[in-house]
Design an enzyme around this catalytic site. Structure first.
Site, mmCIF file in Angstrom:
data_model
loop_
_atom_site.group_PDB
_atom_site.id
_atom_site.type_symbol
_atom_site.label_atom_id
_atom_site.label_comp_id
_atom_site.label_asym_id
_atom_site.label_seq_id
_atom_site.Cartn_x
_atom_site.Cartn_y
_atom_site.Cartn_z
ATOM 1 N N ASP A 77 0.923 -1.180 0.003
ATOM 2 C CA ASP A 77 0.182 0.046 0.018
ATOM 3 C C ASP A 77 0.964 1.177 -0.155
ATOM 4 O OD1 ASP A 77 -3.243 0.209 0.888
ATOM 5 O OD2 ASP A 77 -2.007 1.932 1.001
ATOM 6 N N LYS B 161 -0.742 2.847 7.338
ATOM 7 C CA LYS B 161 -1.485 1.446 7.244
ATOM 8 C C LYS B 161 -0.615 0.230 7.438
ATOM 9 C CE LYS B 161 -5.872 1.440 4.900
ATOM 10 N NZ LYS B 161 -6.849 1.295 3.498
ATOM 11 N N PHE C 188 -17.105 -10.206 -5.242
ATOM 12 C CA PHE C 188 -18.495 -9.816 -4.909
ATOM 13 C C PHE C 188 -18.594 -9.972 -3.280
ATOM 14 C CE2 PHE C 188 -18.208 -11.777 -9.019
ATOM 15 C CZ PHE C 188 -18.974 -11.005 -9.925
ATOM 16 N N ASN D 127 -24.109 -5.880 -9.065
ATOM 17 C CA ASN D 127 -24.413 -4.845 -7.964
ATOM 18 C C ASN D 127 -25.905 -3.920 -8.438
ATOM 19 O OD1 ASN D 127 -22.582 -5.220 -6.396
ATOM 20 N ND2 ASN D 127 -21.343 -3.493 -6.569
ATOM 21 N N LEU E 95 -34.709 -8.008 -0.135
ATOM 22 C CA LEU E 95 -36.254 -7.717 -0.246
ATOM 23 C C LEU E 95 -36.447 -6.912 1.140
ATOM 24 C CD1 LEU E 95 -38.132 -10.343 -2.306
ATOM 25 C CD2 LEU E 95 -37.221 -8.055 -2.776
ATOM 26 N N ALA F 248 -37.024 -3.798 2.948
ATOM 27 C CA ALA F 248 -37.288 -2.491 2.787
ATOM 28 C C ALA F 248 -36.950 -1.457 3.893
ATOM 29 C CB ALA F 248 -39.060 -2.257 2.550
ATOM 30 N N GLY F 249 -36.710 -0.296 3.533
ATOM 31 C CA GLY F 249 -36.037 0.723 4.309
ATOM 32 C C GLY F 249 -35.800 2.187 3.895
ATOM 33 N N GLY G 223 -26.779 2.262 0.985
ATOM 34 C CA GLY G 223 -25.653 3.282 1.254
ATOM 35 C C GLY G 223 -24.363 2.258 0.888
ATOM 36 N N CYS H 122 -20.181 0.992 -2.453
ATOM 37 C CA CYS H 122 -20.347 0.236 -3.649
ATOM 38 C C CYS H 122 -21.423 0.495 -4.514
ATOM 39 C CB CYS H 122 -19.961 -1.137 -3.742
ATOM 40 S SG CYS H 122 -18.182 -1.337 -3.172
HETATM 41 N N1 LIG Z 1 -15.509 -2.651 -0.190
HETATM 42 C C1 LIG Z 1 -16.045 -3.734 -0.680
HETATM 43 O O1 LIG Z 1 -16.883 -4.224 -0.148
HETATM 44 C C2 LIG Z 1 -15.970 -4.177 -2.360
HETATM 45 C C3 LIG Z 1 -15.176 -3.249 -3.076
HETATM 46 N N2 LIG Z 1 -14.955 -3.510 -4.212
HETATM 47 C C4 LIG Z 1 -14.060 -2.947 -5.131
HETATM 48 O O2 LIG Z 1 -12.636 -3.225 -4.825
HETATM 49 C C5 LIG Z 1 -11.854 -1.847 -4.846
HETATM 50 C C6 LIG Z 1 -11.217 -1.650 -3.473
HETATM 51 O O3 LIG Z 1 -12.197 -1.137 -2.867
HETATM 52 P P1 LIG Z 1 -11.952 -1.125 -1.278
HETATM 53 O O4 LIG Z 1 -11.025 -2.249 -0.539
HETATM 54 O O5 LIG Z 1 -13.107 -0.825 -0.576
HETATM 55 O O6 LIG Z 1 -11.156 0.356 -1.222
HETATM 56 P P2 LIG Z 1 -10.406 0.953 0.010
HETATM 57 O O7 LIG Z 1 -10.524 2.562 -0.101
HETATM 58 O O8 LIG Z 1 -11.026 0.551 1.231
HETATM 59 O O9 LIG Z 1 -8.807 0.583 -0.324
HETATM 60 C C7 LIG Z 1 -7.899 1.194 -1.134
HETATM 61 C C8 LIG Z 1 -6.788 0.883 -0.805
HETATM 62 O O10 LIG Z 1 -5.794 1.157 -2.049
HETATM 63 C C9 LIG Z 1 -4.759 1.942 -1.452
HETATM 64 N N3 LIG Z 1 -3.740 2.508 -2.639
HETATM 65 C C10 LIG Z 1 -4.546 3.591 -3.459
HETATM 66 N N4 LIG Z 1 -3.412 3.674 -4.589
HETATM 67 C C11 LIG Z 1 -2.456 2.864 -4.352
HETATM 68 C C12 LIG Z 1 -1.521 2.275 -5.190
HETATM 69 N N5 LIG Z 1 -0.938 3.071 -6.303
HETATM 70 N N6 LIG Z 1 -0.640 1.493 -4.560
HETATM 71 C C13 LIG Z 1 -0.992 0.737 -3.600
HETATM 72 N N7 LIG Z 1 -1.954 1.030 -2.808
HETATM 73 C C14 LIG Z 1 -2.776 1.921 -3.271
HETATM 74 C C15 LIG Z 1 -5.175 2.758 -0.543
HETATM 75 O O11 LIG Z 1 -4.255 3.523 0.212
HETATM 76 C C16 LIG Z 1 -6.258 1.954 0.173
HETATM 77 O O12 LIG Z 1 -5.539 1.550 1.291
HETATM 78 C C17 LIG Z 1 -12.896 -0.673 -5.415
HETATM 79 O O13 LIG Z 1 -12.832 -0.819 -6.656
HETATM 80 C C18 LIG Z 1 -14.363 -1.522 -5.035
HETATM 81 O O14 LIG Z 1 -15.258 -0.757 -5.944
HETATM 82 C C19 LIG Z 1 -15.523 -4.626 -5.068
HETATM 83 C C20 LIG Z 1 -16.510 -5.590 -4.015
HETATM 84 C C21 LIG Z 1 -16.510 -5.337 -2.631
HETATM 85 O O1 LIG Z 2 -19.383 -4.150 -4.771
HETATM 86 C C1 LIG Z 2 -19.273 -4.334 -3.553
HETATM 87 O O2 LIG Z 2 -18.659 -3.504 -2.811
HETATM 88 C C2 LIG Z 2 -20.085 -5.247 -2.739
HETATM 89 O O3 LIG Z 2 -21.445 -4.323 -2.593
HETATM 90 C C3 LIG Z 2 -22.615 -4.922 -1.899
HETATM 91 O O4 LIG Z 2 -21.964 -5.205 -0.461
HETATM 92 P P1 LIG Z 2 -21.940 -4.219 0.696
HETATM 93 O O5 LIG Z 2 -22.017 -2.621 0.248
HETATM 94 O O6 LIG Z 2 -20.826 -4.446 1.659
HETATM 95 O O7 LIG Z 2 -23.250 -4.512 1.508
HETATM 96 P P2 LIG Z 2 -24.840 -5.079 1.287
HETATM 97 O O8 LIG Z 2 -24.865 -5.912 2.357
HETATM 98 O O9 LIG Z 2 -24.952 -5.557 -0.194
HETATM 99 O O10 LIG Z 2 -25.502 -3.922 1.621
HETATM 100 C C4 LIG Z 2 -25.531 -2.797 0.728
HETATM 101 C C5 LIG Z 2 -26.573 -1.604 1.136
HETATM 102 O O11 LIG Z 2 -28.077 -2.205 1.037
HETATM 103 C C6 LIG Z 2 -28.697 -2.237 2.070
HETATM 104 N N1 LIG Z 2 -29.889 -3.144 1.921
HETATM 105 C C7 LIG Z 2 -29.406 -4.347 1.583
HETATM 106 C C8 LIG Z 2 -30.135 -5.405 1.465
HETATM 107 C C9 LIG Z 2 -31.648 -5.171 1.562
HETATM 108 O O12 LIG Z 2 -32.585 -6.210 1.422
HETATM 109 N N2 LIG Z 2 -31.935 -3.987 1.765
HETATM 110 C C10 LIG Z 2 -31.133 -2.902 1.847
HETATM 111 O O13 LIG Z 2 -31.737 -1.864 2.306
HETATM 112 C C11 LIG Z 2 -27.796 -2.081 3.302
HETATM 113 O O14 LIG Z 2 -28.383 -1.751 4.439
HETATM 114 C C12 LIG Z 2 -26.643 -1.208 2.881
HETATM 115 O O15 LIG Z 2 -26.848 0.005 2.920
HETATM 116 C C13 LIG Z 2 -22.666 -6.439 -2.516
HETATM 117 O O16 LIG Z 2 -23.684 -7.054 -1.542
HETATM 118 C C14 LIG Z 2 -21.530 -7.330 -2.479
HETATM 119 O O17 LIG Z 2 -21.978 -8.450 -3.468
HETATM 120 C C15 LIG Z 2 -20.522 -6.408 -3.443
HETATM 121 O O18 LIG Z 2 -19.509 -7.099 -3.739
#
Ligand SMILES: NC(=O)C1=CN([C@@H]2O[C@H](COP(=O)(O)OP(=O)(O)OC[C@H]3O[C@@H](n4cnc5c(N)ncnc54)[C@H](O)[C@@H]3O)[C@@H](O)[C@H]2O)C=CC1
Ligand SMILES: O=C(O)[C@H]1O[C@H](OP(=O)(O)OP(=O)(O)OC[C@H]2O[C@@H](n3ccc(=O)[nH]c3=O)[C@H](O)[C@@H]2O)[C@H](O)[C@@H](O)[C@@H]1O
Length: 459
Positions: free
Chosen positions: A31, A36, A153, A226, A268, A270-271, A275, A278
Site C-alpha cells: 500500500d 496503514k 463480490f 450490483n 427484499l 425495505a427501509g 448506502g 459500492c
Molecule cells: N468494499 C467492498 O466491499 C468491495 C469493493 N470492491 C471494489 O474493490 C476496489 C477496492 O475497494 P476497497 O477495498 O473498498 O477500497 P479501500 O478504499 O478500502 O482501499 C483501497 C486501498 O488502496 C490503496 N492504494 C491506492 N492507490 C494505491 C497504489 N497506487 N498502490 C498501492 N495502494 C494503493 C489505498 O491506500 C487503500 O488502502 C474498488 O474498486 C471497489 O469498488 C469490490 C467488491 C466489494
Molecule cells: O461491490 C461491492 O462492494 C459489494 O457491494 C455489496 O456489498 P456491501 O455494500 O458490503 O453491502 P450489502 O450487504 O450488499 O448492503 C448494501 C446496502 O444495501 C442495503 N440493503 C441491503 C439489502 C436489503 O434487502 N435492503 C437494503 O436496504 C444495506 O442496508 C446497505 O446499506 C454487495 O452485496 C456485494 O456483493 C458487492 O461485492
C-alpha cells in the site's frame, strides 16, 4: 503454493491477501499508505472486519506488508490490483489510483524474466483491462505479462466468509492467465482447506464454480450484479411506499413474493435504501458507462432516483408524528451504512442528520463502532454520544438508521424511561417484534403499529 502480491490493503485487498495466505500462498501486500502498512506490521488492523484478524493470525508466516513495489513485483507470479475506484463528480469511476499502480508495477516489470499475470480486482469500466494491456504492449512486455479481470463480490462485514465460500469465482482473460488463476484458486474452488472455527463452512458448500469469460464480460458482470441487487432494494422500497399509501405490510408482501424461487427472498428488505462504498457508486458508474456508449439505461436511472429519495422517508415520518422539528430533540441511532462494518461511506445517516439540523432539530447521534470516525463529518451542533442512553435521554423520537443488534437489547421499558416520547421510527423495519407493540412504532411500509402476525403458512 504460489507467490502472489496484492496492491492496496483496503477491504478487498487486505481480505484477499490474508485469505490467499491462509489458503497456502506466499503473499506480499503493498500500500502507498505508510501508516496503514506500519500498523499492519505491528499487527493492527486498519478496518473492522469480523474474523479477519483471526485469519491473519492463522497465516502470519506466509504474509508480509510493505510499501515497496520492488519487493511486490520481483517474485510475484500473480499481482492483484485492489485499489479504490471512487466516483468522479459526473459518476464515472476515478481510475487514477488503478492506472497509477499499474504504471508503477509495469515499470518494475521491465527486465523481469519470469511470467507475471496482472489481475484487476477493482470495480472498473468495461475496457479498463484492455487499457492496461496496451500499457503492457507499449513496454514490449506482452510475451511475459498478461492481464486478467477477477471481479470481487464480497460484502463488508462478511468479507471473510464471502471470500472463503464465494458463490462463484469469475475470471476474464486469455487462456494462460485463466489457467494461472485456476491454479491460484484451486484450494478454494475445490474447498480443500480446513474451515476455521470463526468462519465455518456453510452447509452444502463442497466446491465453488470457477467461471472463465472474456475480459469485457467479466468487467460488466460486476456492475450488473450490483445494479441488479440495488434494483431489488429500490423495487421493494417502492412497494413499501405503496404499502404506506394503501395500508399493507411490506414485510408480508416480501415474504410472499420471495417464496417464488424466480424472485428469491434476499435483498427484499425495505427501509431507507442502500448506502456504502459500492452500490451508490457502481449504479452511477454503470449508468455513466451506458450513457457514454450511447445507451440510455432508464431503469437504472430510476433505481438511483428512488434510492436518493428513500432516506428522507424517515424525516417525513418524524414530521407526520411531531409536526415541525424545530427545537425537537431527536436521537439518530446508527451511522454506518449497515451493521457489522465501521464504514460510513455514502451512509444514509449523514444526509438524514444534515436535514434534521436544517429543520432546526436538536440532534444526538450514536453508533457502537463508528462514532469517532464520523465526528469530523457531523454538522456543527450535533452531539455525538458514546452511550445509547445519552443519545436517547429526553428525546422525542428515535430514528433508527443502522440496525445494530444492540439496539434490540435496550428494551421497551428502558426506552420509555429514557425518552420524553417513546416514538421509534425504524428506518430498517428491524425492531418491529421488539418495539412494535410496546412503543409508538413506525416502520417503512408498515402502516401504523407493527403487527405480530407473520404470514401464516397452512400445511
Ligand atoms: N468494499 C467492498 O466491499 C468491495 C469493493 N470492491 C471494489 O474493490 C476496489 C477496492 O475497494 P476497497 O477495498 O473498498 O477500497 P479501500 O478504499 O478500502 O482501499 C483501497 C486501498 O488502496 C490503496 N492504494 C491506492 N492507490 C494505491 C497504489 N497506487 N498502490 C498501492 N495502494 C494503493 C489505498 O491506500 C487503500 O488502502 C474498488 O474498486 C471497489 O469498488 C469490490 C467488491 C466489494
Ligand atoms: O461491490 C461491492 O462492494 C459489494 O457491494 C455489496 O456489498 P456491501 O455494500 O458490503 O453491502 P450489502 O450487504 O450488499 O448492503 C448494501 C446496502 O444495501 C442495503 N440493503 C441491503 C439489502 C436489503 O434487502 N435492503 C437494503 O436496504 C444495506 O442496508 C446497505 O446499506 C454487495 O452485496 C456485494 O456483493 C458487492 O461485492
Amino acid at each position: 503454493m504460489m507467490n502472489v502480491s496484492v496492491i492496496g490493503t483496503g477491504y478487498v485487498g487486505l481480505t484477499t491477501g490474508i485469505s490467499l495466505a491462509f489458503l497456502g500462498h506466499r503473499v506480499t501486500c503493498v500500500d502507498i499508505d505508510e501508516r496503514k502498512i506500519d500498523g499492519l506490521k505491528a499487527g493492527l488492523m486498519p478496518i473492522y472486519e469480523p474474523g479477519l484478524e483471526d485469519l491473519l493470525n492463522s497465516s502470519e508466516e506466509r504474509i508480509r506488508f510493505t510499501t515497496s513495489y520492488e519487493a511486490a513485483v520481483s517474485e510475484a507470479e500473480v499481482l492483484i490490483f485492489a485499489v479504490g475506484t471512487p466516483a468522479n463528480e459526473d459518476g464515472s469511476p476515478n481510475l487514477t489510483y488503478l492506472f497509477g499502480a499499474a504504471d508503477d508495477v509495469i515499470s518494475h516489470l521491465i527486465g523481469k524474466e519470469t511470467p507475471t499475470v496482472l489481475v484487476n480486482k477493482s470495480t472498473v469500466p468495461v475496457g479498463t483491462a484492455d487499457t492496461i494491456a496496451d500499457k503492457i504492449k507499449a513496454f514490449g512486455l506482452e510475451d511475459r505479462v498478461s492481464i486478467a479481470s477477477n471481479p470481487e463480490f464480497l460484502r463488508q462485514g462478511r468479507a471473510v466468509a464471502d471470500t472463503l465460500y464465494p458463490e462463484r469465482v469469475v475470471v476474464g482473460g486469455g487462456d494462460a492467465a485463466v489457467q494461472t488463476l485456476r491454479r491460484m484458486y484451486e484450494v478454494l474452488v475445490e474447498q480443500r482447506f480446513e474451515a476455521p472455527s470463526f468462519a465455518p463452512r456453510p452447509e452444502g458448500v463442497e466446491a465453488v464454480p470457477f467461471m472463465s469469460v472474456d475480459l469485457r464480460s467479466a468487467e460488466l458482470a460486476k456492475y450488473a450484479a450490483n445494479a441488479f441487487l440495488a434494483m431489488k432494494i429500490s423495487f421493494i422500497n417502492e412497494i413499501a411506499n405503496v404499502c404506506d399509501a394503501v395500508g399493507a405490510d411490506v414485510r408480508r408482501v416480501a415474504d410472499i413474493i420471495g417464496t417464488d424461487a424466480r424472485i428469491g427472498k434476499s435483498f427484499l428488505h425495505a427501509g431507507i435504501g442502500y448506502g456504502g462504498s459500492c452500490f451508490p457508486k457502481d449504479t452511477r458508474a454503470l449508468h455513466h458507462i451506458a450513457d457514454t456508449n450511447g445507451y440510455d439505461f432508464k431503469l437504472l436511472a430510476a433505481v438511483i432516483e428512488v434510492n436518493g429519495a428513500q432516506k428522507f422517508k424517515l424525516i417525513e415520518k418524524a414530521r407526520e408524528s411531531l409536526g415541525s422539528l424545530q427545537g425537537k430533540r431527536i436521537a439518530v441511532l446508527g451511522l454506518t451504512f449497515k451493521p457489522g462494518t465501521d464504514d460510513i461511506r455514502e451512509a444514509p445517516s449523514l444526509p438524514i442528520i444534515e436535514e434534521l439540523v436544517r429543520e432546526g432539530a436538536e440532534v444526538r447521534v450514536h453508533d457502537p463502532i463508528a462514532l469517532e470516525k464520523s465526528r469530523p463529518q457531523l454538522p456543527v451542533g450535533v452531539q455525538a454520544c458514546v452511550s445509547v442512553q445519552e443519545a436517547l435521554l429526553g428525546a422525542e423520537a428515535a430514528l433508527l438508521v443502522t440496525e445494530w443488534p444492540e439496539y434490540a437489547g435496550i428494551g421497551a421499558e428502558q426506552l420509555k424511561a429514557w425518552m420524553d416520547r417513546p416514538l421509534w421510527i425504524d428506518g430498517r423495519n428491524a425492531f418491529a417484534d421488539q418495539y412494535g407493540q410496546e412503543l409508538e412504532y413506525r416502520g417503512v411500509g408498515i402502516r401504523g403499529g407493527a403487527s405480530r402476525q407473520p404470514a401464516h403458512v397452512h400445511p
